[in-house]
Design an enzyme around this catalytic site. Structure first.
Site, short mmCIF file in Angstrom:
data_model
loop_
_atom_site.label_atom_id
_atom_site.label_comp_id
_atom_site.label_asym_id
_atom_site.label_seq_id
_atom_site.Cartn_x
_atom_site.Cartn_y
_atom_site.Cartn_z
N ILE A 191 20.22 5.83 17.59
CA ILE A 191 21.44 6.59 17.85
C ILE A 191 22.59 5.65 18.18
CG2 ILE A 191 22.50 8.35 19.32
CD1 ILE A 191 19.50 9.16 20.00
N CYS A 192 23.73 5.90 17.59
CA CYS A 192 24.94 5.15 17.92
C CYS A 192 25.78 6.03 18.84
CB CYS A 192 25.72 4.80 16.65
SG CYS A 192 27.22 3.84 16.99
N LEU A 193 25.67 5.78 20.12
CA LEU A 193 26.42 6.53 21.14
C LEU A 193 26.74 5.56 22.27
CD1 LEU A 193 27.53 9.28 22.11
CD2 LEU A 193 25.30 9.69 23.16
#
Length: 181
Positions: free
Chosen positions: A114-116
């Protein structure tokens, strides 16, 4: 009198080693205590938020989370599983969170990464599992297309009809595969 025959340098090293040994279980205990508190908070709020998470097996450091896509988005009603792996330094250090269920989303790659920002450089010890799950739920409807991990999903995002068609095809395929296994 025996202390007079002790090398002061080795005494300092020994004291530091004893301190490290004594604080390690305490640190682990404080992480366990924090995670148990977070578990209780999550158990009290499951019905109202569409997110949940529980320890996976006997380890409090490995959890499985579930989130339901928010209403008013192409993900409405879809359910996804995630994994949480908590480091010994939690909550100072963020957990490692990945989608266990396959998901078609601009900010999630095919391996569930996840890119967060709040899971990386914007992490704060004030965040908890519930905060992360709610942030991910929000991300489903509001991806950051400036930083995509899935370029195909990012390119399709602006055409919500086409996006939803691909999303549901992939989701239904993944659900059927799981039922067969």
């Amino acid at each position: 009198m025996a202390s007079q025959n002790v090398d002061p340098a080795s005494a300092t090293v020994r004291a530091k080693t004893v301190d490290t040994i004594n604080t390690k279980p305490k640190d682990s205990h404080s992480v366990t205590k924090r995670l148990n508190q977070e578990l209780m908070t999550l158990m009290m709020s499951v019905a109202e938020t569409g997110v949940s998470a529980f320890p996976d097996g006997d380890s409090i450091f490995h959890w499985v989370g579930t989130l339901t896509g928010p209403e008013g988005t192409v993900y409405a009603g879809l359910k996804y599983k995630l994994t949480f792996d908590f480091p010994q330094g939690y909550p100072i250090n963020p957990p490692t969170v990945k989608f266990r269920s396959p998901i078609f989303h601009p900010n999630v790659d095919t391996h569930g990464n996840i890119c967060l920002d709040i899971l990386k450089e914007k992490w704060s010890s004030a965040y908890d599992v519930r905060t992360v799950l709610l942030s991910l739920q929000s991300l489903l409807g509001e991806p950051n297309n400036d930083s995509p991990l899935n370029i195909q999903a990012a390119e399709l995002w602006d055409n919500q009809v086409a996006y939803k068609k691909v999303l549901l095809e992939k989701y239904n395929k993944d659900v059927k595969q799981k039922e067969e296994n």
